[in-house]
Design a protein around this motif. Structure first.
Motif: not given
Ligand code: ZN
Ligand code: ZN
Length: 260
Positions: A11-16, A229-232
């Motif tokens: 999984p990638l850590n993504v900040t959106a 938002m921060r998520m995998e």
């Protein structure tokens, strides 16, 4: 013969931050050019953003291209104002789909000329910061389309909808309609920076069953990413992002505090 190349598949850590205005919005600062927005997003570590001008996507294509150059994924979007006076964030898998929605809703925007002295200019800007046009109709206005009609139309072409800043008196769904209409089958709602999930649920207990997200609603460069938002996610894509949103996988991150 060398070892086969293996690519990281975890999984990638993504900040959106999926709610950003450009200079096209009458309330958006002229500094918000596609190039400047994308560069600011990259400089503060955002992986994905969306451009969501009021009732228009005329600056989306340039921002998508600017994002490509900066390594930031830009989701085409619009913040549409329905006949009820409710702001709904609309997102599209690509620019062609966004444009077809824009062309569909534009005839529903009242033909009232923008008063640039009062509202500000509504500027269309290209990838190189050149002004290439002005939107003549005032964009911050209600369409003669109901929220039901808008949601159905956006979904029919493969788009996603998230009612914006739902708890706010200005254009929020809850103060206007009093509830989240069950027939709209909504699962994701945006709350406004810097409100916490807990504060909003205290005022509107029914929201506990929804996936609540927050974004910056930036009109100035300095505000980009103040809420994100921060998520995998498996990949940085439109479909993976909205899957994560629907499943409530994201964590609201505010610049001054964090809510889990
Ligand atoms: Zn709004
Ligand atoms: Zn907005």
């Amino acid at each position: 013969m060398g070892l086969p190349q293996r690519r990281w598949s975890g999984p990638l850590n993504v900040t959106a931050d999926l709610h950003i205005h450009t200079a096209l919005s009458p309330c958006g600062s002229l500094e918000m050019s596609p190039r400047a927005v994308a560069a600011s997003a990259r400089s503060i570590g955002l992986d994905m953003i969306a451009v969501t001008d009021h009732n228009s996507m005329a600056n989306v294509e340039a921002t998508v291209e600017a994002g490509r150059r900066e390594g930031v994924v830009v989701i085409p979007g619009m913040e549409v104002q329905t006949a009820e006076g409710v702001h709904v964030l609309c997102y599209f898998p690509d620019c062609d789909v966004a444009r077809s929605c824009y062309e569909g809703i534009y005839p529903h925007l009242p033909d009232i000329a923008n008063n640039a002295d009062f509202f500000g200019d509504q500027v269309v800007v290209d990838i190189d910061d050149n002004v290439i046009g002005f939107e003549p109709r005032v964009l911050l206005n209600s369409l003669d389309l109901s929220i039901d009609e808008l949601v159905a139309g956006v979904r029919a072409i493969g788009g996603e909808v998230i009612p914006a800043h739902v708890e706010c008196n200005g254009f929020g769904l809850l103060p206007h309609l009093g509830l989240v209409p069950p027939n709209l089958d909504l699962s994701v709602l945006e709350i406004a920076w810097p409100h916490s999930r807990e504060d909003v649920i205290r005022d509107y207990p029914d929201l506990a069953g929804f996936s609540l997200v927050s974004h910056s609603d930036a009109h100035y460069l300095r505000d980009i990413g103040r809420a994100a938002m921060r998520m995998e996610m498996a990949e940085r894509s439109f479909s993976a992002l909205f899957k994560a949103y629907r499943e409530g996988c994201g964590r609201i991150v505010y610049r001054h505090r964090e809510d889990s």
